[in-house]
Design a protein around this motif. Structure first.
Motif, PDB file in Angstrom:
ATOM      1  N   LEU A 139       0.911  -1.146  -0.205  1.00 34.05           N
ATOM      2  CA  LEU A 139       0.146   0.143  -0.334  1.00 34.05           C
ATOM      3  C   LEU A 139       0.918   1.759  -0.166  1.00 34.05           C
ATOM      4  O   LEU A 139       2.169   1.603   0.860  1.00 34.05           O
ATOM      5  CB  LEU A 139      -0.787   0.161   1.258  1.00 34.05           C
ATOM      6  N   LEU A 140       0.714   1.995  -0.916  1.00 35.56           N
ATOM      7  CA  LEU A 140       1.410   3.317  -1.121  1.00 35.56           C
ATOM      8  C   LEU A 140       1.139   4.102   0.286  1.00 35.56           C
ATOM      9  O   LEU A 140      -0.113   4.412   0.313  1.00 35.56           O
ATOM     10  CB  LEU A 140       1.366   4.488  -2.367  1.00 35.56           C
ATOM     11  N   LEU A 141       2.291   4.614   0.459  1.00 35.29           N
ATOM     12  CA  LEU A 141       1.297   6.064   2.098  1.00 35.29           C
ATOM     13  C   LEU A 141       2.769   7.519   1.227  1.00 35.29           C
ATOM     14  O   LEU A 141       3.585   7.230   0.567  1.00 35.29           O
ATOM     15  CB  LEU A 141       1.850   5.314   2.602  1.00 35.29           C
ATOM     16  N   LEU A 145       4.930   8.317  -1.556  1.00 38.90           N
ATOM     17  CA  LEU A 145       6.799   8.493  -1.884  1.00 38.90           C
ATOM     18  C   LEU A 145       7.214   7.775  -0.749  1.00 38.90           C
ATOM     19  O   LEU A 145       8.690   6.596   0.118  1.00 38.90           O
ATOM     20  CB  LEU A 145       7.340   9.724  -0.023  1.00 38.90           C
ATOM     21  N   SER A 146       6.265   6.668   0.410  1.00 37.99           N
ATOM     22  CA  SER A 146       6.667   5.168   1.296  1.00 37.99           C
ATOM     23  C   SER A 146       5.661   4.300   0.667  1.00 37.99           C
ATOM     24  O   SER A 146       4.265   4.680  -0.257  1.00 37.99           O
ATOM     25  CB  SER A 146       6.593   5.741   2.417  1.00 37.99           C
ATOM     26  N   VAL A 147       5.947   2.498   0.862  1.00 38.90           N
ATOM     27  CA  VAL A 147       5.449   1.600   0.678  1.00 38.90           C
ATOM     28  C   VAL A 147       5.326   1.256   2.256  1.00 38.90           C
ATOM     29  O   VAL A 147       6.252   1.030   3.016  1.00 38.90           O
ATOM     30  CB  VAL A 147       5.937   1.203  -0.212  1.00 38.90           C
ATOM     31  N   ALA A 148       3.880   0.384   2.318  1.00 44.31           N
ATOM     32  CA  ALA A 148       3.576  -0.364   3.949  1.00 44.31           C
ATOM     33  C   ALA A 148       3.388  -1.749   2.933  1.00 44.31           C
ATOM     34  O   ALA A 148       2.582  -2.522   2.278  1.00 44.31           O
ATOM     35  CB  ALA A 148       2.599  -0.168   4.878  1.00 44.31           C
ATOM     36  N   PHE A 149       4.241  -2.904   3.005  1.00 41.02           N
ATOM     37  CA  PHE A 149       4.143  -3.986   2.543  1.00 41.02           C
ATOM     38  C   PHE A 149       4.329  -4.895   3.084  1.00 41.02           C
ATOM     39  O   PHE A 149       5.173  -5.327   4.182  1.00 41.02           O
ATOM     40  CB  PHE A 149       4.998  -4.039   0.916  1.00 41.02           C
ATOM     41  N   GLY A 175      18.272   2.722   6.531  1.00 44.88           N
ATOM     42  CA  GLY A 175      17.824   3.493   7.030  1.00 44.88           C
ATOM     43  C   GLY A 175      16.523   3.694   6.923  1.00 44.88           C
ATOM     44  O   GLY A 175      15.627   4.308   8.193  1.00 44.88           O
ATOM     45  N   SER A 176      15.646   4.282   6.186  1.00 43.64           N
ATOM     46  CA  SER A 176      13.576   3.940   5.878  1.00 43.64           C
ATOM     47  C   SER A 176      12.838   3.160   6.869  1.00 43.64           C
ATOM     48  O   SER A 176      11.900   2.988   6.409  1.00 43.64           O
ATOM     49  CB  SER A 176      13.347   5.137   4.429  1.00 43.64           C
ATOM     50  N   CYS A 177      13.881   2.136   6.688  1.00 40.01           N
ATOM     51  CA  CYS A 177      12.802   0.555   7.197  1.00 40.01           C
ATOM     52  C   CYS A 177      12.715   0.712   8.467  1.00 40.01           C
ATOM     53  O   CYS A 177      13.225   0.938   9.241  1.00 40.01           O
ATOM     54  CB  CYS A 177      13.639  -0.285   6.488  1.00 40.01           C
ATOM     55  N   VAL A 178      11.631   0.184   8.640  1.00 42.82           N
ATOM     56  CA  VAL A 178      10.193   0.041   9.870  1.00 42.82           C
ATOM     57  C   VAL A 178       9.498  -1.158   9.989  1.00 42.82           C
ATOM     58  O   VAL A 178       9.121  -1.674   9.047  1.00 42.82           O
ATOM     59  CB  VAL A 178       9.301   1.976  10.536  1.00 42.82           C
ATOM     60  N   PHE A 179       9.856  -1.687  11.233  1.00 44.08           N
ATOM     61  CA  PHE A 179       9.155  -3.076  11.823  1.00 44.08           C
ATOM     62  C   PHE A 179       7.616  -2.414  11.908  1.00 44.08           C
ATOM     63  O   PHE A 179       7.778  -1.346  12.954  1.00 44.08           O
ATOM     64  CB  PHE A 179       9.812  -3.181  12.456  1.00 44.08           C
ATOM     65  N   GLU A 212      14.143   2.916  -1.856  1.00 46.61           N
ATOM     66  CA  GLU A 212      14.518   2.098  -0.799  1.00 46.61           C
ATOM     67  C   GLU A 212      13.888   1.216  -0.691  1.00 46.61           C
ATOM     68  O   GLU A 212      14.776  -0.241  -0.181  1.00 46.61           O
ATOM     69  CB  GLU A 212      15.143   2.474   0.340  1.00 46.61           C
ATOM     70  N   LEU A 213      12.797   0.350  -1.469  1.00 46.72           N
ATOM     71  CA  LEU A 213      11.905  -0.935  -1.328  1.00 46.72           C
ATOM     72  C   LEU A 213      13.039  -2.198  -1.985  1.00 46.72           C
ATOM     73  O   LEU A 213      13.198  -3.209  -0.696  1.00 46.72           O
ATOM     74  CB  LEU A 213      10.865  -0.501  -2.290  1.00 46.72           C
TER      75      LEU A 213
END
Length: 224
Positions: A139-141, A145-149, A175-179, A212-213
């Motif tokens: 899902l684009l956020l 600019l960001s993606v939840a996947f 660095g942009s990745c979040v759990f 960064e995906l």
């Protein structure tokens, strides 16, 4: 909550049924008598027939008392009119279903509380799946600019058996990745903590910047 759904087509009716099942007070409005009849006769919803861009009809629907008004008509121009009239009447929150992306800036200037775009969802899901076959759902956020996947961790991945804190401290971890969440094998969902351990076959919900995906996916798929 008291909710008014403007538009009783497939999407609007589905949302209304879902909310009604959750115990909310739902009214649907549509100019199509067949749609409103189905909403009332088959699903027991309060349904009003008429043009929702008419302030008098919205008054009859009691949008002034509504916690949420969701405009889900077929034309953005109509949804915009419903949003403005509902705001003027005193609705607490107004949401719209956007069909044409050209209307986004118009909705934003109108201070609509939430804008939902099926095209954004479609692009996010299909585009990401085409580019990255390991991704389950996406899902684009943040305006894309960001993606939840979701990503399934392979048994041979180097992250298997490592706690989240160690993974996040790895120099190669983007660095942009979040759990965001971890789906455990028994079906439960865990909010990740530093001590949470990644297991083989686990589904992890991650959020990362779109550019960064690919790097994030490569990090989780690299072999031990």
């Amino acid at each position: 909550m008291r909710i008014v759904i403007v538009g009783a087509g497939r999407a609007g009716l589905s949302v209304a049924i879902h909310l009604r099942a959750g115990g909310h007070d739902v009214t649907v409005v549509d100019r199509d008598t067949a749609l409103t009849a189905r909403a009332f006769e088959q699903h027991g919803l309060v349904a009003l027939v008429g043009d929702a861009t008419d302030a008098l009809l919205l008054k009859e629907a009691e949008v002034a008392r509504a916690d949420v008004v969701a405009a889900m008509l077929r034309r953005d121009a109509d949804n915009l009119a419903v949003a403005l009239l509902s705001q003027a009447a005193g609705a607490r929150r107004v949401m719209v279903r956007m069909r044409d992306p050209e209307y986004r800036s118009v909705y934003e200037r109108a201070k609509v509380d939430r804008i939902f775009s099926e095209m954004d969802v479609f692009i996010g899901a299909i585009g990401t799946a085409i580019e990255h076959t390991a991704v389950r759902n996406a899902l684009l956020l943040g305006k894309g600019l960001s993606v939840a996947f979701e990503l399934e961790v392979p048994s041979e991945s180097a992250v298997v058996g490592r706690p989240v804190s160690a993974i996040a401290a790895d120099p190669g971890f983007p660095g942009s990745c979040v759990f965001a969440a971890m789906h455990l094998p028994d079906g439960t969902i865990e909010a990740p903590r530093g001590s949470s351990v990644v297991q083989a076959g686990m589904l992890v919900l991650l959020v990362a910047s779109r550019h960064e995906l690919g790097t994030v996916i490569e990090f989780f798929l690299r072999k031990a």
